[in-house]
Write an enzyme that holds these catalytic residues in place. Structure first.
Site, PDB file in Angstrom:
ATOM      1  N   LYS A 177      -0.147   3.798  -2.539  1.00 17.56           N
ATOM      2  CA  LYS A 177      -1.184   4.820  -2.379  1.00 17.56           C
ATOM      3  C   LYS A 177      -0.592   6.223  -2.222  1.00 17.56           C
ATOM      4  O   LYS A 177      -1.316   7.217  -2.354  1.00 17.56           O
ATOM      5  CB  LYS A 177      -2.082   4.462  -1.196  1.00 17.56           C
ATOM      6  CG  LYS A 177      -2.897   3.186  -1.476  1.00 17.56           C
ATOM      7  CD  LYS A 177      -3.762   2.783  -0.304  1.00 17.56           C
ATOM      8  CE  LYS A 177      -4.631   1.585  -0.691  1.00 17.56           C
ATOM      9  NZ  LYS A 177      -4.289   0.374  -0.002  1.00 17.56           N
ATOM     10  N   SER A 235      -6.061   3.168   4.455  1.00 16.27           N
ATOM     11  CA  SER A 235      -5.559   2.343   3.356  1.00 16.27           C
ATOM     12  C   SER A 235      -6.680   1.623   2.602  1.00 16.27           C
ATOM     13  O   SER A 235      -6.533   0.463   2.197  1.00 16.27           O
ATOM     14  CB  SER A 235      -4.549   1.308   3.878  1.00 16.27           C
ATOM     15  OG  SER A 235      -3.684   0.879   2.842  1.00 16.27           O
ATOM     16  N   SER A 288       0.794  -1.234   0.000  1.00 20.29           N
ATOM     17  CA  SER A 288       0.000   0.000   0.000  1.00 20.29           C
ATOM     18  C   SER A 288       0.823   1.279   0.000  1.00 20.29           C
ATOM     19  O   SER A 288       0.249   2.378   0.003  1.00 20.29           O
ATOM     20  CB  SER A 288      -0.952   0.004   1.205  1.00 20.29           C
ATOM     21  OG  SER A 288      -2.014  -0.891   1.000  1.00 20.29           O
TER      22      SER A 288
END
Length: 388
Positions: A66, A118, A63
């Protein structure tokens, strides 16, 4: 004395001399280890990578992806935009905000859910809104990576779910973090510990707490993003600011990341403090001109002696001179250019500008080329405006 003892004595003496010479000449910062498979530490303002461990090894980043999703959305979208959640977004696997198909939320709030919790559903909804589709948004992500100078990265999705052609490196992610943290909206989002967001489906509000424990564990911490998948393992990008200096740390596949980040940040502040090299309004040696901006740079103690300053003056008929610049003061660390500051007349209106660093530039590994490209475009426009 036996031959063996004589050789041993000579070798010992040579070792002592090498150690002495290393101390005298400056052998670099003290070594530091981490549990990470790959790691990097970058000074955000200058873009200087001051530590790298297997920094260019392509790896899964989970993640941490992101970070790229957020900065592309902030730059290419409008925070007030209303994002409608598709069925594809609502059904996305992995960490989730539990958004429902058809639900609407403004882009800014969705970015908070993306970075604090997330949410993979938020990532997909953002990608579809800003890029038209997940695939179209991936093109935008890779275009941004190329612009930033991320030479060993490829993005296939906005969430970080494991795919064969989705990867980056510790060094590249450090460059991305440094770039993104200079955006005020991005910095505001990632340093937020908790936020309440309206929920159109129920009477209660969303309450999102940031998963990044560094915000509470390390003094001055102000970002950035956690990440985990079964294949990528624990990944983390964190940042902190002390006395006006901001560092960002990246670790990939690190089972003790909270401790390692604190250790690397303290190491950075101890060994690479910002050093003032140019003061705004001070005269450039050998000229009647003054610096139009302050200039600081992270340096080891022994590196200060290796800084050189080169004055380059512009011809009176040049475009630069017509714009009020008389030249530039180029700063080098050894043979490497680390930045430049414009030179102006002592009474120049530019010295009264509110932003004291607006006219200088820091040179990172890819920063010089990007600055030159922007400079060329800027000057072409001005030349057209000034032409009779």
């Amino acid at each position: 004395m036996s031959k063996r003892k004589w050789v041993s004595g000579v070798l010992a003496l040579l070792c002592m001399l090498n150690l002495w010479n290393g101390a005298a000449l400056g052998a670099g910062p003290p070594e530091i280890g981490t549990h990470a498979e790959a790691a990097a530490l970058i000074d955000v303002q200058s873009g200087r990578l001051v530590y790298s461990k297997r920094g260019d090894r392509p790896m899964r980043i989970a993640s941490l992806t992101k970070i790229m999703t957020a900065i592309v959305a902030i730059e290419e979208g409008k925070l007030s935009d209303v994002v409608k959640v598709s069925s594809r977004a609502a059904g996305k696997e992995g960490s989730s905000l539990y958004l429902k198909a058809g639900q609407e939320m403004n882009l800014k709030h969705m970015l908070y859910g993306l970075m604090l919790r997330s949410g993979n559903d938020a990532a997909t909804a953002i990608a579809e809104h800003v890029g038209g589709s997940v695939e179209g948004f991936a093109v935008m992500m890779n275009r941004k990576a190329e612009q930033i100078g991320m030479e060993h990265s490829n993005f296939s999705n906005p969430s970080g779910l494991d795919e064969g052609e989705h990867f980056s490196t510790a060094n590249d992610m450090a460059k991305l973090a440094a770039y993104s943290l200079k955006n005020p909206s991005f910095q505001e989002i990632v340093q937020t510990k908790m936020i309440k967001v309206p929920n159109p489906n129920d009477s209660w509000e969303y309450t999102w707490f940031n998963k990044n424990k560094m915000l509470s564990l390390f003094e001055g911490s102000d970002g950035v993003k956690t990440g985990y998948t079964k294949l990528a393992k624990r990944c983390l990008v964190s940042s902190a600011t002390r006395s006006g200096q901001q560092f960002a740390v990246v670790t990939l596949n690190d089972g003790d990341d909270w401790a390692d980040h604190a250790k690397l940040l303290n190491w950075g502040y101890e060994n690479y403090p910002l050093v003032s090299l140019v003061e705004r309004g001070k005269s450039a040696e050998g000229t009647n001109f003054v610096a139009a901006a302050d200039f600081t740079y992270p340096l080891l103690k022994e590196e200060k002696e290796r800084i050189s300053r080169i004055t380059e003056l512009y011809p009176p008929e040049s475009l630069e001179a017509r714009l009020g610049e008389r030249g530039k003061l180029v700063l080098k660390l050894g043979d490497t250019v680390i930045g430049a500051v414009p030179l102006v007349d002592a009474g120049s209106p530019r010295l009264k500008a509110a932003d004291k660093s607006a006219f200088g530039f820091q040179a990172s590994e890819s920063g010089i080329s990007r600055w030159n490209e922007m400079n060329v475009v800027f000057r072409k426009v001005l030349k057209a405006m000034l032409s009779p």
